[in-house]
Motif scaffolding. Structure first.
Motif, PDB file in Angstrom:
ATOM      1  N   ALA A  98       0.820  -1.211   0.000  1.00 22.02           N
ATOM      2  CA  ALA A  98       0.000   0.000   0.000  1.00 22.02           C
ATOM      3  C   ALA A  98       0.853   1.259   0.000  1.00 22.02           C
ATOM      4  CB  ALA A  98      -0.935  -0.003   1.209  1.00 22.02           C
ATOM      5  N   THR A  99       1.873   1.293   0.841  1.00 22.41           N
ATOM      6  CA  THR A  99       2.679   2.502   0.945  1.00 22.41           C
ATOM      7  C   THR A  99       3.517   2.726  -0.307  1.00 22.41           C
ATOM      8  OG1 THR A  99       4.377   1.274   2.190  1.00 22.41           O
ATOM      9  CG2 THR A  99       2.741   2.521   3.453  1.00 22.41           C
ATOM     10  N   GLU A 100       3.980   1.657  -0.937  1.00 20.82           N
ATOM     11  CA  GLU A 100       4.731   1.821  -2.174  1.00 20.82           C
ATOM     12  C   GLU A 100       3.820   2.229  -3.337  1.00 20.82           C
ATOM     13  OE1 GLU A 100       8.192   1.780  -2.752  1.00 20.82           O
ATOM     14  OE2 GLU A 100       7.995   2.023  -0.573  1.00 20.82           O
ATOM     15  N   THR A 101       2.533   1.955  -3.201  1.00 18.93           N
ATOM     16  CA  THR A 101       1.561   2.444  -4.177  1.00 18.93           C
ATOM     17  C   THR A 101       1.293   3.924  -3.980  1.00 18.93           C
ATOM     18  OG1 THR A 101       0.476   0.262  -4.345  1.00 18.93           O
ATOM     19  CG2 THR A 101      -0.814   2.175  -5.023  1.00 18.93           C
ATOM     20  N   ALA A 102       1.291   4.374  -2.718  1.00 20.12           N
ATOM     21  CA  ALA A 102       0.870   5.736  -2.400  1.00 20.12           C
ATOM     22  C   ALA A 102       2.022   6.704  -2.132  1.00 20.12           C
ATOM     23  CB  ALA A 102      -0.062   5.708  -1.178  1.00 20.12           C
ATOM     24  N   VAL A 103       3.264   6.244  -2.191  1.00 23.11           N
ATOM     25  CA  VAL A 103       4.386   7.146  -1.930  1.00 23.11           C
ATOM     26  C   VAL A 103       4.643   8.034  -3.150  1.00 23.11           C
ATOM     27  CG1 VAL A 103       6.191   5.562  -2.760  1.00 23.11           C
ATOM     28  CG2 VAL A 103       6.740   7.275  -1.018  1.00 23.11           C
ATOM     29  N   GLY A 104       5.009   9.295  -2.885  1.00 23.88           N
ATOM     30  CA  GLY A 104       5.309  10.211  -3.967  1.00 23.88           C
ATOM     31  C   GLY A 104       6.772  10.172  -4.355  1.00 23.88           C
ATOM     32  N   THR A 105       7.124  10.876  -5.399  1.00 26.27           N
ATOM     33  CA  THR A 105       8.522  10.923  -5.853  1.00 26.27           C
ATOM     34  C   THR A 105       9.414  11.637  -4.847  1.00 26.27           C
ATOM     35  OG1 THR A 105       8.013  12.935  -7.114  1.00 26.27           O
ATOM     36  CG2 THR A 105       7.904  10.832  -8.294  1.00 26.27           C
ATOM     37  N   ASP A 106       8.791  12.394  -3.926  1.00 25.32           N
ATOM     38  CA  ASP A 106       9.561  13.068  -2.885  1.00 25.32           C
ATOM     39  C   ASP A 106       9.792  12.183  -1.667  1.00 25.32           C
ATOM     40  OD1 ASP A 106       6.973  12.948  -1.966  1.00 25.32           O
ATOM     41  OD2 ASP A 106       6.752  15.108  -1.590  1.00 25.32           O
ATOM     42  N   GLY A 107       9.353  10.920  -1.738  1.00 27.67           N
ATOM     43  CA  GLY A 107       9.555   9.987  -0.637  1.00 27.67           C
ATOM     44  C   GLY A 107       8.573  10.152   0.504  1.00 27.67           C
ATOM     45  N   LEU A 108       7.506  10.899   0.295  1.00 26.61           N
ATOM     46  CA  LEU A 108       6.497  11.118   1.334  1.00 26.61           C
ATOM     47  C   LEU A 108       5.193  10.413   0.954  1.00 26.61           C
ATOM     48  CD1 LEU A 108       7.089  14.907   2.106  1.00 26.61           C
ATOM     49  CD2 LEU A 108       8.040  12.903   3.286  1.00 26.61           C
ATOM     50  N   PRO A 115      12.671  -8.708  -5.903  1.00 24.72           N
ATOM     51  CA  PRO A 115      14.008  -8.137  -6.129  1.00 24.72           C
ATOM     52  C   PRO A 115      14.337  -8.051  -7.612  1.00 24.72           C
ATOM     53  CG  PRO A 115      14.056  -9.972  -4.564  1.00 24.72           C
ATOM     54  CD  PRO A 115      12.721 -10.001  -5.206  1.00 24.72           C
ATOM     55  N   PRO A 116      15.116  -7.046  -8.019  1.00 28.32           N
ATOM     56  CA  PRO A 116      15.544  -5.892  -7.216  1.00 28.32           C
ATOM     57  C   PRO A 116      14.460  -4.816  -7.231  1.00 28.32           C
ATOM     58  CG  PRO A 116      16.540  -5.791  -9.383  1.00 28.32           C
ATOM     59  CD  PRO A 116      15.738  -7.066  -9.355  1.00 28.32           C
ATOM     60  N   TYR A 117      14.362  -4.081  -6.133  1.00 26.59           N
ATOM     61  CA  TYR A 117      13.347  -3.031  -6.032  1.00 26.59           C
ATOM     62  C   TYR A 117      13.862  -1.961  -5.086  1.00 26.59           C
ATOM     63  CZ  TYR A 117       8.857  -0.711  -5.236  1.00 26.59           C
ATOM     64  OH  TYR A 117       7.849   0.220  -5.154  1.00 26.59           O
ATOM     65  N   GLU A 118      13.702  -0.711  -5.444  1.00 28.40           N
ATOM     66  CA  GLU A 118      14.117   0.404  -4.599  1.00 28.40           C
ATOM     67  C   GLU A 118      12.891   0.965  -3.884  1.00 28.40           C
ATOM     68  OE1 GLU A 118      16.377   4.738  -4.906  1.00 28.40           O
ATOM     69  OE2 GLU A 118      16.474   3.306  -6.583  1.00 28.40           O
ATOM     70  N   PHE A 119      12.878   0.818  -2.578  1.00 24.71           N
ATOM     71  CA  PHE A 119      11.725   1.253  -1.787  1.00 24.71           C
ATOM     72  C   PHE A 119      11.772   2.757  -1.559  1.00 24.71           C
ATOM     73  CE2 PHE A 119      11.850  -3.218  -1.114  1.00 24.71           C
ATOM     74  CZ  PHE A 119      10.532  -3.599  -0.924  1.00 24.71           C
ATOM     75  N   GLY A 120      10.576   3.370  -1.575  1.00 20.46           N
ATOM     76  CA  GLY A 120      10.507   4.814  -1.499  1.00 20.46           C
ATOM     77  C   GLY A 120      10.103   5.370  -0.151  1.00 20.46           C
ATOM     78  N   LEU A 121       9.555   4.535   0.772  1.00 20.73           N
ATOM     79  CA  LEU A 121       9.024   5.108   2.008  1.00 20.73           C
ATOM     80  C   LEU A 121       9.663   4.513   3.260  1.00 20.73           C
ATOM     81  CD1 LEU A 121       6.795   7.171   2.955  1.00 20.73           C
ATOM     82  CD2 LEU A 121       5.481   5.143   3.571  1.00 20.73           C
ATOM     83  N   ALA A 122       9.242   3.307   3.660  1.00 18.99           N
ATOM     84  CA  ALA A 122       9.685   2.725   4.929  1.00 18.99           C
ATOM     85  C   ALA A 122      11.164   2.339   4.870  1.00 18.99           C
ATOM     86  CB  ALA A 122       8.836   1.502   5.263  1.00 18.99           C
TER      87      ALA A 122
END
Length: 393
Positions: A309-319, A333-340
Motif C-alpha cells: 500500500a505505501t509503495e503504491t501511495a508514496v510520492g517521488t519526494d519519498g512522502l 528483487p531488485p526493487y528500490e523502496f521509497g518510504l519505509a
C-alpha cells in the motif's frame, strides 16, 4: 529474478497451525485429563536482520551484550529497536467470516462457498468462489441453514471457480449481513484447514477461537478475506508499551485478498500478475508518517500489505500521499523502496509472493540466509508463524 530462486524445503511440522499459545493441562476429579489453549500473540519468536552490517540476530543477550544460546528473541523485543518519534504503519482492515458451507438443492451435496466481496447491497449480490465448482451451475440454489432461511441462487459464472450469488433474504441489510456472517467461519488458509494427521484425517478445522485469533486487535474497516498476518503479533499490552515509549501508530487500510496465496505459474517473475486489492490512505496517516520521516526517525511497515500500500501511495519526494483506489503492485528483487526504512514480516512459504517482497526489502541473499537459519532452528512459518524484523543498519 526467477521463481525457482525462492524454492526451499519447508518441513511440514514447521507450518504453524495455531497462533503462539500456552497449553494448560488439567486433571478432573474423575481422573480424566484435558487441556486448553491460551493465545500469546506477542510471544512468538523474532529474528532480526541488519541490512547494512549483514548481521542476523536470533538470541537474547546477557549484560555484556553476548548472545545467550537457546534463548530466542520473542516478538515483545521488537520495540527495543525503536525510539521516541518512530512510526509504525499498520493495516487496520477487518477480516469477515468469509468461508461458509451450504448444500445444493435436491442433491444435498456439500458445497464450500467463499465470500469475496459484496457487489450490490440492495440486491444481495456477492462475488464468491465455490468448491467443488463443477457441481454449481447458473440457476442452482444453495441452502445455508437447517431452516431454509438463508438461501442463495447462482446467477452468473465469473471464473472457473467464481460465481455470482443472489441471496434470497428479505430484511434490512444490517440484519442480513449479521445473519450471513453468523453462518461463516474464520477464513483460515487452506494449508491450515487441509492439514491431516498421521492417519490421513483432517485435524485442524476453523474454530470459534480463530474468529478472534485471525483478527488484528486494531482491526476496524471490514473487507479482508485473509488477515494481514504480521499485525496478528501485536497485543494490547505491546501497543501500550509502544505508546509509552513514544512510538507512533499510523493506520492505513488494504483489504487483503486471496491473490497472496495463488501459485505463480511463470518462471519469469515480471510476467506474474497480482489480483487487485482495494486500499485507502488518509491524511492522518500521511501526517504522522511524513513527520517521522522528515525529522529523521524510523518508519516501519508492518507486513507485506502495508509495504504494498505505501509503495503504491508514496510520492517521488519519498512522502506518503492520500490515496483511495486499488493496487495490484507486485514487489520482488531488485526493487528500490521509497518510504519505509524498516519492516516486519512473517516467515512465508516457498515460492510465495510474500517471500519475494520480503527478499526485495531485506536483500535476497540475506533473507534467504535467514530462512535457512529459520528452518534449521525450528521457527514456525505461515500466518500464525514467527516474525522477522528488517532494520536498515
Amino acid at each position: 529474478m526467477k521463481l525457482s530462486q525462492f524454492k526451499f524445503k519447508l518441513p511440514e511440522d514447521q507450518v504453524a497451525l495455531y497462533p503462539h499459545s500456552i497449553v494448560h493441562e488439567y486433571t478432573n476429579d474423575d481422573g480424566t485429563k484435558g487441556s486448553f489453549r491460551v493465545t500469546r500473540r506477542d510471544e512468538c519468536r523474532l529474528m532480526v536482520l541488519h541490512k547494512q552490517s549483514q548481521r542476523i540476530e536470533m538470541f537474547k543477550k546477557d549484560e555484556k551484550g553476548n548472545p545467550i544460546e537457546g534463548e530466542y528473541l520473542d516478538f515483545r523485543n521488537v520495540i527495543d529497536y525503536f525510539d521516541e518519534g518512530d512510526t509504525f504503519i499498520f493495516n487496520d482492515t477487518k477480516v469477515f467470516p468469509a468461508r461458509l458451507y451450504g448444500t445444493k438443492e435436491k442433491t444435498d451435496a456439500k458445497i464450500e462457498v467463499f465470500l469475496l466481496r459484496e457487489l450490490n447491497e440492495e440486491m444481495r449480490l456477492w462475488d464468491v468462489l465455490v468448491e467443488p465448482a463443477r457441481k454449481i451451475r447458473i440457476g442452482n440454489k444453495l441452502f445455508f441453514d437447517d431452516t431454509g432461511t438463508m438461501v442463495a441462487e447462482v446467477i452468473d459464472n465469473t471464473t472457473s471457480r467464481g460465481r455470482t450469488l443472489r441471496f434470497l433474504y428479505d430484511c434490512p441489510h444490517d440484519e442480513f449481513k449479521r445473519e450471513l456472517f453468523a453462518l461463516g467461519e474464520a477464513p483460515l488458509p487452506h494449508y491450515i484447514i487441509d492439514h491431516k494427521n498421521a492417519e490421513g484425517e483432517f485435524d485442524r478445522p476453523a474454530t470459534l477461537e480463530d474468529q478472534e485469533d485471525f483478527q488484528c486487535i486494531f482491526a476496524k474497516n471490514e473487507g479482508a478475506v485473509t488477515a494481514p498476518a504480521t499485525g496478528l503479533h501485536f497485543s494490547r499490552e505491546l501497543m501500550k508499551r509502544m505508546e509509552i515509549k513514544g512510538i507512533n501508530s499510523a493506520f492505513i487500510t488494504l483489504h487483503c485478498g486471496l491473490g497472496n496465496f495463488h501459485d505463480i505459474e511463470v518462471e519469469d517473475l515480471t510476467k506474474h500478475k497480482m489480483d487487485s486489492e482495494q486500499m485507502f490512505v488518509e491524511k492522518e496517516a500521511c501526517d504522522l508518517v511524513n513527520k517521522s520521516k522528515t525529522e529523521g526517525h524510523h518508519v516501519c511497515a508492518v507486513g507485506i500489505s502495508v509495504v504494498k500500500a505505501t509503495e503504491t501511495a508514496v510520492g517521488t519526494d519519498g512522502l506518503l500521499k492520500e490515496f483511495e483506489g486499488w493496487t495490484n503492485k507486485f514487489i520482488f528483487p531488485p526493487y528500490e523502496f521509497g518510504l519505509a526504512d524498516t519492516m516486519i514480516a512473517n516467515f512465508y512459504h516457498p515460492l510465495s509472493t510474500l517471500l519475494m517482497t520480503t527478499a526485495a526489502f531485506g536483500g535476497y541473499d540475506l533473507v534467504m540466509e535467514a530462512y535457512n537459519l529459520a528452518v534449521k532452528n525450528g521457527y514456525k512459518f505461515g500466518c500464525y508463524g514467527d516474525a522477522l524484523l528488517i532494520v536498515n543498519d
